[in-house]
Every structure is written in structure tokens, then in C-alpha cells.
Design a protein around this motif. Structure first.
Motif, PDB file in Angstrom:
ATOM      1  N   GLY A  49     -69.021  62.913   4.401  1.00 21.33           N
ATOM      2  CA  GLY A  49     -68.658  63.728   3.252  1.00 21.33           C
ATOM      3  C   GLY A  49     -67.219  64.186   3.253  1.00 21.33           C
ATOM      4  N   GLU A  50     -66.417  63.682   4.175  1.00 24.07           N
ATOM      5  CA  GLU A  50     -64.993  64.029   4.185  1.00 24.07           C
ATOM      6  C   GLU A  50     -64.228  63.282   3.097  1.00 24.07           C
ATOM      7  OE1 GLU A  50     -63.247  63.527   8.019  1.00 24.07           O
ATOM      8  OE2 GLU A  50     -64.270  65.271   8.866  1.00 24.07           O
ATOM      9  N   LEU A  51     -64.808  62.204   2.607  1.00 22.96           N
ATOM     10  CA  LEU A  51     -64.236  61.449   1.496  1.00 22.96           C
ATOM     11  C   LEU A  51     -65.279  61.367   0.389  1.00 22.96           C
ATOM     12  CD1 LEU A  51     -62.463  58.519   3.404  1.00 22.96           C
ATOM     13  CD2 LEU A  51     -61.368  60.476   2.278  1.00 22.96           C
ATOM     14  N   PRO A  52     -64.847  61.294  -0.866  1.00 23.10           N
ATOM     15  CA  PRO A  52     -65.801  61.294  -1.970  1.00 23.10           C
ATOM     16  C   PRO A  52     -66.542  59.966  -2.106  1.00 23.10           C
ATOM     17  CG  PRO A  52     -63.577  60.948  -2.805  1.00 23.10           C
ATOM     18  CD  PRO A  52     -63.440  61.255  -1.331  1.00 23.10           C
ATOM     19  N   THR A  53     -67.738  60.038  -2.644  1.00 23.76           N
ATOM     20  CA  THR A  53     -68.499  58.838  -2.989  1.00 23.76           C
ATOM     21  C   THR A  53     -68.159  58.453  -4.427  1.00 23.76           C
ATOM     22  OG1 THR A  53     -70.307  59.421  -1.498  1.00 23.76           O
ATOM     23  CG2 THR A  53     -70.809  57.868  -3.274  1.00 23.76           C
ATOM     24  N   TRP A  54     -67.462  57.346  -4.588  1.00 24.53           N
ATOM     25  CA  TRP A  54     -67.097  56.879  -5.930  1.00 24.53           C
ATOM     26  C   TRP A  54     -68.214  56.069  -6.574  1.00 24.53           C
ATOM     27  CZ3 TRP A  54     -61.529  54.753  -4.555  1.00 24.53           C
ATOM     28  CH2 TRP A  54     -60.696  55.849  -4.251  1.00 24.53           C
ATOM     29  N   GLY A  55     -69.023  55.468  -5.740  1.00 21.14           N
ATOM     30  CA  GLY A  55     -70.137  54.675  -6.236  1.00 21.14           C
ATOM     31  C   GLY A  55     -71.113  54.422  -5.110  1.00 21.14           C
ATOM     32  N   GLY A  56     -72.365  54.141  -5.454  1.00 19.23           N
ATOM     33  CA  GLY A  56     -73.378  53.886  -4.452  1.00 19.23           C
ATOM     34  C   GLY A  56     -74.080  55.149  -3.987  1.00 19.23           C
ATOM     35  N   GLN A  71     -70.386  70.330   5.464  1.00 17.79           N
ATOM     36  CA  GLN A  71     -71.173  71.240   6.289  1.00 17.79           C
ATOM     37  C   GLN A  71     -72.672  71.105   6.023  1.00 17.79           C
ATOM     38  OE1 GLN A  71     -68.864  72.139   4.064  1.00 17.79           O
ATOM     39  NE2 GLN A  71     -69.406  73.976   2.897  1.00 17.79           N
ATOM     40  N   LEU A  72     -73.046  70.753   4.806  1.00 18.55           N
ATOM     41  CA  LEU A  72     -74.461  70.549   4.501  1.00 18.55           C
ATOM     42  C   LEU A  72     -74.967  69.260   5.132  1.00 18.55           C
ATOM     43  CD1 LEU A  72     -74.577  71.716   0.769  1.00 18.55           C
ATOM     44  CD2 LEU A  72     -75.206  72.998   2.831  1.00 18.55           C
ATOM     45  N   ARG A  73     -74.107  68.258   5.213  1.00 16.01           N
ATOM     46  CA  ARG A  73     -74.500  67.017   5.892  1.00 16.01           C
ATOM     47  C   ARG A  73     -74.666  67.271   7.387  1.00 16.01           C
ATOM     48  NH1 ARG A  73     -71.971  62.002   2.475  1.00 16.01           N
ATOM     49  NH2 ARG A  73     -71.703  63.122   0.511  1.00 16.01           N
ATOM     50  N   ALA A  74     -73.805  68.128   7.947  1.00 10.80           N
ATOM     51  CA  ALA A  74     -73.976  68.501   9.355  1.00 10.80           C
ATOM     52  C   ALA A  74     -75.309  69.210   9.564  1.00 10.80           C
ATOM     53  CB  ALA A  74     -72.815  69.375   9.803  1.00 10.80           C
ATOM     54  N   MET A  99     -68.295  76.600  19.442  1.00  6.93           N
ATOM     55  CA  MET A  99     -68.014  76.270  18.038  1.00  6.93           C
ATOM     56  C   MET A  99     -68.950  75.182  17.528  1.00  6.93           C
ATOM     57  SD  MET A  99     -65.734  78.295  16.879  1.00  6.93           S
ATOM     58  CE  MET A  99     -65.289  77.448  15.353  1.00  6.93           C
ATOM     59  N   GLY A 100     -69.398  74.316  18.427  1.00  7.00           N
ATOM     60  CA  GLY A 100     -70.339  73.280  18.026  1.00  7.00           C
ATOM     61  C   GLY A 100     -71.723  73.805  17.717  1.00  7.00           C
ATOM     62  N   CYS A 101     -71.990  75.050  18.099  1.00  2.91           N
ATOM     63  CA  CYS A 101     -73.314  75.662  17.879  1.00  2.91           C
ATOM     64  C   CYS A 101     -73.375  76.453  16.576  1.00  2.91           C
ATOM     65  CB  CYS A 101     -73.664  76.581  19.050  1.00  2.91           C
ATOM     66  SG  CYS A 101     -73.718  75.774  20.658  1.00  2.91           S
ATOM     67  N   VAL A 102     -72.473  76.158  15.664  1.00  2.82           N
ATOM     68  CA  VAL A 102     -72.345  76.981  14.457  1.00  2.82           C
ATOM     69  C   VAL A 102     -73.640  77.047  13.645  1.00  2.82           C
ATOM     70  CG1 VAL A 102     -71.453  75.086  13.037  1.00  2.82           C
ATOM     71  CG2 VAL A 102     -70.835  77.462  12.494  1.00  2.82           C
ATOM     72  N   LYS A 103     -74.499  76.025  13.754  1.00  2.58           N
ATOM     73  CA  LYS A 103     -75.762  76.061  13.008  1.00  2.58           C
ATOM     74  C   LYS A 103     -76.718  77.125  13.533  1.00  2.58           C
ATOM     75  CE  LYS A 103     -77.138  71.740  13.218  1.00  2.58           C
ATOM     76  NZ  LYS A 103     -77.941  70.522  12.948  1.00  2.58           N
ATOM     77  N   ASN A 104     -76.547  77.487  14.820  1.00  2.41           N
ATOM     78  CA  ASN A 104     -77.479  78.445  15.422  1.00  2.41           C
ATOM     79  C   ASN A 104     -76.798  79.149  16.595  1.00  2.41           C
ATOM     80  OD1 ASN A 104     -79.679  79.905  16.223  1.00  2.41           O
ATOM     81  ND2 ASN A 104     -80.878  78.159  16.961  1.00  2.41           N
ATOM     82  N   PHE A 105     -75.898  80.084  16.286  1.00  2.00           N
ATOM     83  CA  PHE A 105     -75.165  80.785  17.331  1.00  2.00           C
ATOM     84  C   PHE A 105     -76.088  81.583  18.244  1.00  2.00           C
ATOM     85  CE2 PHE A 105     -70.998  80.676  14.860  1.00  2.00           C
ATOM     86  CZ  PHE A 105     -70.381  79.841  15.798  1.00  2.00           C
ATOM     87  N   SER A 106     -77.217  82.037  17.734  1.00  2.00           N
ATOM     88  CA  SER A 106     -78.115  82.868  18.542  1.00  2.00           C
ATOM     89  C   SER A 106     -78.669  82.108  19.742  1.00  2.00           C
ATOM     90  CB  SER A 106     -79.269  83.397  17.687  1.00  2.00           C
ATOM     91  OG  SER A 106     -80.071  82.329  17.207  1.00  2.00           O
ATOM     92  N   ALA A 107     -78.725  80.781  19.640  1.00  2.00           N
ATOM     93  CA  ALA A 107     -79.246  79.951  20.733  1.00  2.00           C
ATOM     94  C   ALA A 107     -78.126  79.194  21.442  1.00  2.00           C
ATOM     95  CB  ALA A 107     -80.282  78.976  20.198  1.00  2.00           C
ATOM     96  N   ALA A 108     -76.873  79.640  21.253  1.00  2.00           N
ATOM     97  CA  ALA A 108     -75.726  78.888  21.762  1.00  2.00           C
ATOM     98  C   ALA A 108     -75.765  78.731  23.277  1.00  2.00           C
ATOM     99  CB  ALA A 108     -74.423  79.563  21.325  1.00  2.00           C
ATOM    100  N   SER A 109     -76.065  79.776  23.999  1.00  2.00           N
ATOM    101  CA  SER A 109     -76.026  79.710  25.470  1.00  2.00           C
ATOM    102  C   SER A 109     -76.995  78.664  26.001  1.00  2.00           C
ATOM    103  CB  SER A 109     -76.338  81.079  26.068  1.00  2.00           C
ATOM    104  OG  SER A 109     -75.341  82.015  25.731  1.00  2.00           O
ATOM    105  N   ALA A 110     -78.207  78.661  25.472  1.00  2.00           N
ATOM    106  CA  ALA A 110     -79.204  77.695  25.925  1.00  2.00           C
ATOM    107  C   ALA A 110     -78.802  76.277  25.550  1.00  2.00           C
ATOM    108  CB  ALA A 110     -80.573  78.038  25.335  1.00  2.00           C
ATOM    109  N   ARG A 111     -78.259  76.105  24.363  1.00  2.00           N
ATOM    110  CA  ARG A 111     -77.865  74.772  23.913  1.00  2.00           C
ATOM    111  C   ARG A 111     -76.696  74.246  24.743  1.00  2.00           C
ATOM    112  NH1 ARG A 111     -79.588  70.024  22.660  1.00  2.00           N
ATOM    113  NH2 ARG A 111     -78.068  68.803  21.503  1.00  2.00           N
ATOM    114  N   ILE A 112     -75.714  75.094  25.012  1.00  2.00           N
ATOM    115  CA  ILE A 112     -74.573  74.674  25.821  1.00  2.00           C
ATOM    116  C   ILE A 112     -75.036  74.287  27.220  1.00  2.00           C
ATOM    117  CG2 ILE A 112     -72.461  75.492  26.938  1.00  2.00           C
ATOM    118  CD1 ILE A 112     -71.939  77.142  24.376  1.00  2.00           C
TER     119      ILE A 112
END
Length: 234
Positions: A49-56, A71-74, A99-112
Motif C-alpha cells: 500500500g505504499e504505492l497506489p493501485t491503478w488497476g487490478g 497501516q491497515l494492511r499491516a 516499535m514493531g509491536c505497535v499493533k499491541n503494545f500491551s504485549a510488547a515484552s512477551a512478543r519481543i
């Protein structure tokens, strides 16, 4: 899990992708091989999604991603490790992973902690600024940061560029483990044919913004076919 049909995209008014079709199954790894400027990175950026979809269409798990922000695709489960890594150089390794845990900072420590079991080389470097790491260590950190987002599909762009062979082997081991244990799906842009052949189920040869052919890494003569396609002798 991912279906791309007739995808067209580019930069400004300059078309690059000219109707790309590909399908990726859960747990599958496909490689993208081609000379520079043929559209491989553009394809990853369009899927992300960093570039637009012109077709397809870009469809993941039966849902169209057309018009959805990066961010929604992430959040839908796509992770991206771009060429050049794009780390936060002044932040520590630990902070980059967080920073990679932005979807769920509350569980960041366990994920890292879980990601560090896969990438133990990063453990003694946690308090070091990312910009002070070697190129190979930065690549491992970029992969680790991506994995902290818990993707089920990752897009990897030239992960071996300028990286020492032992770290390339570590990356291969991690990706093979994640495919086996987590059914992780991967789209991999890479010029190192040995790296591609070590992990990919099939390789798509990209030429002038479209898929020119599919190469089976297990087939006799496939290495020579790939080398000829990108202009490598021998």
C-alpha cells in the motif's frame, strides 16, 4: 491467502507494473527474480500500500485491500522488510523492536522475548543504538522488528544485500522455522540465487513490470535458467 490479479502501479505518472498476477498459499514462499528496474520492489510496495493501485486487485484472506492504507494492511497481517532496512538509527535495538509491536503494545515484552529466541544474536545488543550495528546485525533487527508485528505474510526485499554469509544462513534458518512452525507465507525479492533456491517453492521471473515465467527451483537446470534470465554467466 494472497491473490494479486492484473495489478498495475507506478510512480507519479510513470507505469511500472503492467498487469501482475500471482497467488500465494499459506506457508508458501515465492521468490521474485529479475534485473534491476524491472518492478520487483514496486510490486512489494504496491502490495503493502505504499504505492497506489491503478488497476487490478490485491486480495488477502478473501478481502480486497484496494484503497486500504498501509497501516491497515499491516493490521491485516502483512509485514514488510524493505531494502535498506529503514531502521530508527538513533533508537536502541530494544526500542526498534518495541516499535514493531505497535499493533499491541500491551504485549510488547512477551512478543519481543519470543522474537529474541529466534534471533539470539540481538540479545547482547539490546541497549545499543541501531545505527551502530553491523550491516548483518541491522538486517536481523529489521527482520525482528517486522516479526514483532506478528505477521502471517512477510515481504522481504533483498535481505542478503551486503550481508556476511553466516548471517544469511541465520536468516534462512529463521524463515524455514517460521514456515514450518507458524505457516508463515513469504514473498522474497533477491538476486542471490542460492538464497532463493534454499527456501522458495517457486520463483517468478519479473521482466518489465510483468511475470515472464515461473521457475521451479527443484527442476533440473533451474539454476542455469535463472542465471541466464538475469544475465549471469556460468
Amino acid at each position: 491467502m494472497l491473490e494479486v490479479t492484473g495489478l498495475q502501479s507506478g510512480y507519479g505518472r510513470v507505469p511500472v507494473l503492467r498487469g501482475v498476477d500471482l497467488a500465494l498459499q499459506r506457508g508458501e514462499c515465492i521468490g521474485l527474480l529479475g534485473r534491476n528496474g524491472m518492478g520487483k520492489t514496486t510490486l512489494l510496495r504496491a502490495i503493502m500500500g505504499e504505492l497506489p493501485t491503478w488497476g487490478g486487485q490485491v486480495v488477502k484472506d478473501g478481502r480486497s485491500l484496494n484503497g486500504r492504507a498501509t497501516q491497515l494492511r499491516a493490521k491485516s497481517g502483512i509485514g514488510y522488510v524493505p531494502q535498506g532496512k529503514q531502521l530508527f538509527k538513533l533508537l536502541t535495538v530494544q526500542e526498534n523492536l518495541r516499535m514493531g509491536c505497535v499493533k499491541n503494545f500491551s504485549a510488547a515484552s512477551a512478543r519481543i522475548a519470543e522474537v529474541l529466541t529466534l534471533l539470539p544474536r540481538l540479545v547482547p545488543l539490546l541497549d545499543r543504538p541501531a545505527g551502530m550495528l553491523s550491516g548483518g546485525e541491522q538486517q536481523l533487527l529489521a527482520l525482528g522488528r517486522c516479526l514483532c508485528g506478528e505477521p502471517d505474510l512477510i515481504l522481504l526485499d533483498e535481505p542478503t544485500e551486503g550481508i556476511q554469509p553466516n548471517i544469511c544462513d541465520e536468516i534462512i534458518d529463521v524463515l524455514i522455522h517460521l514456515r514450518s512452525e507458524k505457516s508463515l507465507s513469504i514473498i522474497l525479492v533477491e538476486q542471490d540465487i542460492d538464497f532463493l533456491w534454499s527456501i522458495c517453492d517457486r520463483v517468478l521471473a519479473v521482466d518489465k513490470g510483468s511475470i515472464a515465467k515461473t521457475i521451479d527451483p527443484k527442476a533440473d537446470g533451474s539454476t542455469e535458467e535463472a542465471k541466464a534470465f538475469i544475465g549471469i554467466e556460468g
